[in-house]
Write an enzyme that holds these catalytic residues in place. Structure first.
Site, mmCIF file in Angstrom:
data_model
loop_
_atom_site.group_PDB
_atom_site.id
_atom_site.type_symbol
_atom_site.label_atom_id
_atom_site.label_comp_id
_atom_site.label_asym_id
_atom_site.label_seq_id
_atom_site.Cartn_x
_atom_site.Cartn_y
_atom_site.Cartn_z
ATOM 1 N N SER A 1 1.016 -1.244 0.310
ATOM 2 C CA SER A 1 0.060 -0.081 -0.068
ATOM 3 C C SER A 1 0.810 1.464 -0.115
ATOM 4 O O SER A 1 0.481 2.311 -0.605
ATOM 5 C CB SER A 1 -0.979 0.061 1.180
ATOM 6 N N HIS B 1 -1.434 -2.508 -6.962
ATOM 7 C CA HIS B 1 -1.970 -2.010 -5.699
ATOM 8 C C HIS B 1 -3.506 -2.406 -6.037
ATOM 9 O O HIS B 1 -4.114 -1.604 -6.372
ATOM 10 C CB HIS B 1 -1.600 -0.645 -5.232
ATOM 11 N N GLU C 1 -4.224 0.078 -8.828
ATOM 12 C CA GLU C 1 -3.159 0.987 -9.261
ATOM 13 C C GLU C 1 -2.017 0.548 -9.936
ATOM 14 O O GLU C 1 -1.439 -0.696 -8.869
ATOM 15 C CB GLU C 1 -2.726 1.996 -8.072
ATOM 16 N N ASN D 1 -3.704 6.381 -1.661
ATOM 17 C CA ASN D 1 -3.381 6.703 -0.275
ATOM 18 C C ASN D 1 -2.572 7.913 0.066
ATOM 19 O O ASN D 1 -2.637 8.426 1.250
ATOM 20 C CB ASN D 1 -2.785 5.529 0.066
HETATM 21 P P1 NAI Z 1 -3.082 -9.791 6.116
HETATM 22 O O1 NAI Z 1 -2.541 -9.889 7.473
HETATM 23 O O2 NAI Z 1 -4.340 -10.169 6.005
HETATM 24 O O3 NAI Z 1 -2.300 -11.122 5.542
HETATM 25 C C1 NAI Z 1 -0.750 -11.214 5.106
HETATM 26 C C2 NAI Z 1 -0.567 -12.996 4.932
HETATM 27 O O4 NAI Z 1 0.766 -12.914 4.495
HETATM 28 C C3 NAI Z 1 -0.702 -13.596 6.312
HETATM 29 O O5 NAI Z 1 -1.910 -14.726 5.820
HETATM 30 C C4 NAI Z 1 0.506 -14.085 6.327
HETATM 31 O O6 NAI Z 1 0.581 -15.531 7.069
HETATM 32 C C5 NAI Z 1 1.317 -14.175 5.015
HETATM 33 N N1 NAI Z 1 2.709 -13.998 5.118
HETATM 34 C C6 NAI Z 1 3.550 -13.322 5.863
HETATM 35 N N2 NAI Z 1 4.743 -13.624 5.483
HETATM 36 C C7 NAI Z 1 4.685 -14.490 4.554
HETATM 37 C C8 NAI Z 1 5.545 -15.142 4.020
HETATM 38 N N3 NAI Z 1 7.016 -14.987 4.054
HETATM 39 N N4 NAI Z 1 5.633 -16.018 2.931
HETATM 40 C C9 NAI Z 1 4.054 -16.391 2.665
HETATM 41 N N5 NAI Z 1 2.997 -15.668 3.321
HETATM 42 C C10 NAI Z 1 3.327 -14.803 4.265
HETATM 43 O O7 NAI Z 1 -2.550 -8.716 5.430
HETATM 44 P P2 NAI Z 1 -3.533 -7.883 4.168
HETATM 45 O O8 NAI Z 1 -4.386 -6.951 4.637
HETATM 46 O O9 NAI Z 1 -3.911 -8.970 3.317
HETATM 47 O O10 NAI Z 1 -2.326 -7.042 3.320
HETATM 48 C C11 NAI Z 1 -1.425 -7.771 2.543
HETATM 49 C C12 NAI Z 1 -0.788 -6.636 1.790
HETATM 50 O O11 NAI Z 1 -1.534 -6.060 0.892
HETATM 51 C C13 NAI Z 1 0.063 -5.527 2.671
HETATM 52 O O12 NAI Z 1 1.203 -5.233 2.006
HETATM 53 C C14 NAI Z 1 -1.093 -4.311 2.692
HETATM 54 O O13 NAI Z 1 -0.462 -3.184 2.872
HETATM 55 C C15 NAI Z 1 -1.507 -4.572 1.121
HETATM 56 N N6 NAI Z 1 -2.988 -4.035 1.071
HETATM 57 C C16 NAI Z 1 -3.975 -4.184 2.066
HETATM 58 C C17 NAI Z 1 -5.130 -3.616 1.998
HETATM 59 C C18 NAI Z 1 -6.172 -3.836 3.099
HETATM 60 O O14 NAI Z 1 -7.231 -3.155 2.929
HETATM 61 N N7 NAI Z 1 -6.107 -4.796 3.869
HETATM 62 C C19 NAI Z 1 -5.412 -2.878 0.821
HETATM 63 C C20 NAI Z 1 -4.457 -2.881 -0.178
HETATM 64 C C21 NAI Z 1 -3.197 -3.398 0.014
#
Ligand code: NAI
Ligand code: 3HC
Length: 717
Positions: free
Chosen positions: A427, A448, A460, A498
């Site tokens: 993000s 994104h 994005e 953002n």
């Molecule tokens: P989340 O915490 O729900 O999921 C992250 C996942 O990554 C977890 O299931 C974790 O087990 C996994 N993970 C961590 N390290 C890992 C690795 N080394 N290998 C494989 N899996 C691994 O987080 P979320 O919300 O899905 O965010 C993920 C990304 O997306 C972040 O970079 C966030 O900034 C971005 N993002 C999030 C948004 C949101 O509204 N939640 C919107 C747009 C982007």
């Protein structure tokens, strides 16, 4: 008789006793001046030509006629007007057949309704989508469609703007017949509409010794006028409630009412007057800006320089909120997907997150068990990066932590085949730094997605310094396949959306501390046309997400900058919004609509008292002036920094990712509507209180000094 050009876009040719009028105005046969002039002249010719006993209107290309030429709106009118053309077609003394293929939309359908007989190829789409452009049908649609479809059905058809297929159009009475596909295929292949139209016209000529009858829609009596007026009154009440500030829906109902109450020609005259008020409305300008902007966003410099790489398989790293949503979006696009997680428990959760979406669709009857099984057959899961050796494109969606992301990219660098595209869904983080952690920065890009990723349209496409052009083009292709609206962005903290969001939320925080309650701010923002206010959005997304970002930025925050702690106080209590039952609002028993919380107001009061602020009142108008000034000012800085290519890219970002009201066209279009000089004057006035925050963007100052607007920077790519 030879093919005759009656205008640059319309030709006529006699086929036996049928004068064929062909419209040819690529790409979509819009009814620009040359087409209107040509159609008018061609009908005059048909009436004058003794050998012509019937007339057929057809079009070259995939589309019958896509409607009025939207690019002409707002320019000085050129005669004949479209209603005159449609009336002239209807007045023709010889039977006129329209043969529809592809799309017959807006004025395109109105031309067909001016004809006496209508047939369509089976794949046709007909519609009156003017409402989506802030308009209403303006060439007889509001008077003729009710006579064919019935008043209520016609009004609903125009209010929805949604096109219907051939069968529905036949049932509604809009067309007279659908061409038999077998006959269409048996024709010479490239002109089934022409062949079927000629066959229809000749059949009509053959049935009557005196020639086929002309049938004019204007002569049809409105079915059951009393009941129709009752229906329209109910529809008007319902529309006033639902169309939240939109101008044209009620004008549509007014014009349809005239079809019941007035003689045909008077109804046409009223329709014209109402149509012109829609043309003059800023909502029309905003919605048409949005129409073109969402098509322009894909025209990026890389598209001219490179071809996309093939993408036949996709992998996602991380199965959390975003990873699962992106997996669903990719599966829905028909791609095979592998999801990789860090351990067995995490991958089980990731798979469950994906399956849950499809279970929900089955439960709602929107998917069958068999379709779910077929979709999930393309979905594989793994905890082993080696399974990515043959994947064409990988999207990383792990925790928002640069070190974790770099480690993932180093793994990908080791296992992925040369030429694989490596994307991150970060993000905010520095994608140049992520790319630099691999040996192949030319293959690394930002994709994104927005949450929920299977629903939100915005994507994005974040372009780091070293990425190669074909990777950028591949990303745009992927967006198209996934039915996303792509916007090209540059690398900075927060990219386009953002980054600008962070700034106007700060403006909202300042107003909150100075005297506006969270509920007043949300109400003002909703009153402007957003579906939700910023505090409601925070409660929906989870207050903890923003809190984590604020903590991350605390060390680098300018100590001189004003910082409002209200949201931190709320988060410190564990009030993260809907998921915890309270945030800025209370959500008793899992309610989805929040109630104002006196304890939050007490927190706000305490923070004001701590800083010695005497609260003052804000009108909704002042709230929005500050909110928009902050948004536009940061937008101008994003443009000057080259993060967005054009103002329209910012507009599309906010329309598709942040709920900006479409009828205003986007923040930069809105700024043009308000006047950049006015926005700059506001910023300068606000700067008296806080010169650090309200620093006018040099680009905004330059445009104002030169008397220009943002539109002047929207050159076609
Ligand atoms: P989340 O915490 O729900 O999921 C992250 C996942 O990554 C977890 O299931 C974790 O087990 C996994 N993970 C961590 N390290 C890992 C690795 N080394 N290998 C494989 N899996 C691994 O987080 P979320 O919300 O899905 O965010 C993920 C990304 O997306 C972040 O970079 C966030 O900034 C971005 N993002 C999030 C948004 C949101 O509204 N939640 C919107 C747009 C982007
Ligand atoms: N006028 C001018 N240009 C138009 C146009 C129109 N009505 N419709 C489409 N175009 C342009 C697009 O901007 C695009 O231009 P570009 O190549 O320079 O970007 C090009 O035609 C191709 O359009 P699409 O990329 O949208 O092509 P698709 O094949 O995906 O879709 C379509 C074709 C379904 C016809 C779609 O373009 C569409 O929905 N067009 C608008 C239809 C519409 O709203 N008609 C009502 C107009 S208002 C009216 O008729 C008023 C009357 O009642 C008086």
């Amino acid at each position: 008789m030879a093919n005759e050009n009656v205008s640059p876009a319309v030709t006529t040719q006699l086929h036996g006793h049928v004068l064929v009028i062909t419209v040819n105005n690529p790409p979509v046969n819009a009814l620009s001046a040359a087409v209107r002039q040509g159609l008018f002249a061609a009908i005059e010719q048909a009436d004058a030509e003794p050998d012509a006993k019937a007339v057929l209107i057809v079009s070259e290309g995939k589309t019958f006629i896509a409607g009025a030429d939207i690019r002409e709106f707002g320019k000085p009118p050129v005669l004949p007007s479209l209603p005159e053309v449609c009336n002239r077609i209807e007045a023709c003394n010889k039977p006129v057949v329209a043969a529809l293929q592809g799309a017959a939309l807006g004025g395109g359908l109105e031309v067909a309704l001016g004809a006496h007989y209508r047939l369509a190829l089976p794949a046709v789409k007909v519609g009156l989508p003017e409402v989506d452009l802030g308009l209403m049908p303006g060439a007889g649609g509001t008077q003729r469609a009710p006579r064919l479809m019935g008043v209520k059905a016609a009004a609903e058809f125009m209010l929805s703007g949604k096109p219907i297929g051939a069968q529905a159009a036949l049932q509604a009475g809009l067309i007279d017949r659908i061409v038999d596909t077998a006959n269409a295929a048996a024709s010479d292949g490239n002109r089934p509409a022409l062949d079927a139209g000629l066959a229809y016209a000749n059949e009509l000529l053959g049935t009557q010794a005196t020639g086929a009858p002309v049938r004019r829609v204007r002569d049809i009596a409105i079915p059951d006028p009393e009941a129709a007026l009752v229906d329209l009154t109910a529809l008007a009440a319902d529309t006033a409630k639902k169309s939240s500030g939109l101008f044209s829906p009620l004008k549509i109902i007014e014009a349809v009412r005239a079809s019941v109450e007035l003689p045909f020609d008077d109804g046409m005259a009223l329709e014209r007057r109402l149509f012109l008020t829609c043309i003059d409305s800023p909502q029309r300008a905003g919605l048409i800006h949005a129409f073109f902007a969402e098509r322009e966003v894909s025209k990026v410099p890389e598209a001219r320089a490179a071809a996309p790489r093939a993408v036949d398989s996709l992998a996602i790293i991380g199965g959390g909120t975003m990873g699962a949503g992106i997996a669903v979006a990719a599966l829905d696009a028909g791609l095979p997907v592998v999801m990789v997680e860090r351990d067995a428990d995490s991958i089980a959760r990731g798979v469950a997150n994906v399956t849950k979406v499809y279970d929900g669709l089955v439960a709602k009857g929107r998917m069958t068990e068999a379709q779910k099984a077929a979709t999930l057959a393309r979905f594989k899961s793994s905890t082993d990066y080696a399974d990515l050796a043959n994947t064409d494109l990988v999207i990383e969606a792990v925790f928002e932590d640069l070190a974790v992301k770099k480690a993932v990219f180093q793994q990908l660098d080791k296992v992925c085949k040369p030429g694989a595209v490596l994307a991150t869904n970060t993000s905010y983080l520095d994608i140049d730094a992520i790319a630099a952690s691999t040996s192949r920065p030319q293959d690394v890009i930002g994709l994104h997605f927005f949450s929920p990723a299977n629903i939100m349209k915005l994507l994005e496409i974040v372009v780091p310094a070293q990425v190669s052009a074909d990777v950028v083009v591949t990303a745009f292709e992927l967006a198209k396949r996934m039915k996303k609206v792509p916007v090209r962005a540059g690398v900075c903290d927060g990219f386009i959306g953002n980054r600008i969001l962070a700034t106007y939320k700060q403006a909202a925080d300042y107003m909150m501390e100075d005297g506006a309650s969270p509920y007043q701010i949300d109400a003002a923002v909703r009153g402007f046309g957003y579906p939700m206010g910023p505090c409601q959005v925070t409660d929906l997304a989870g207050g903890d997400i923003g809190w984590a970002t604020r903590k991350r930025r605390a060390a680098t925050r300018d100590p001189k900058a004003r910082y409002v702690e209200i949201a931190d106080r709320i988060c410190e209590r564990g009030w993260f919004g809907q998921k915890t039952g309270r945030g800025f609002y209370l959500y008793p028993q899992g309610a989805r609509t929040g109630q104002p919380d006196p304890e939050v107001l007490a927190i706000v009061d305490a923070e004001r008292a701590k800083k010695g602020i005497t609260p003052r009142s804000f009108t909704p108008e002042e709230i929005m002036r500050r909110y928009m000034a902050a948004m536009v000012n940061e937008g101008a800085k994003v443009l000057a920094d080259g993060i967005a290519l054009r103002p329209l890219d910012i507009d599309v970002t906010f329309l598709y990712g942040y709920g900006f009201p479409r009828f205003r066209g986007g923040p930069m279009k809105h700024a043009d509507t308000v006047g950049l000089a006015n926005i700059l004057a506001d910023i300068r006035a606000f700067a008296q209180e806080d010169p650090l925050f309200w620093q006018p963007a040099p680009l905004l100052e330059k445009l104002v000094a030169e008397g220009k607007d943002f539109a002047s920077l929207n050159q076609r790519g």
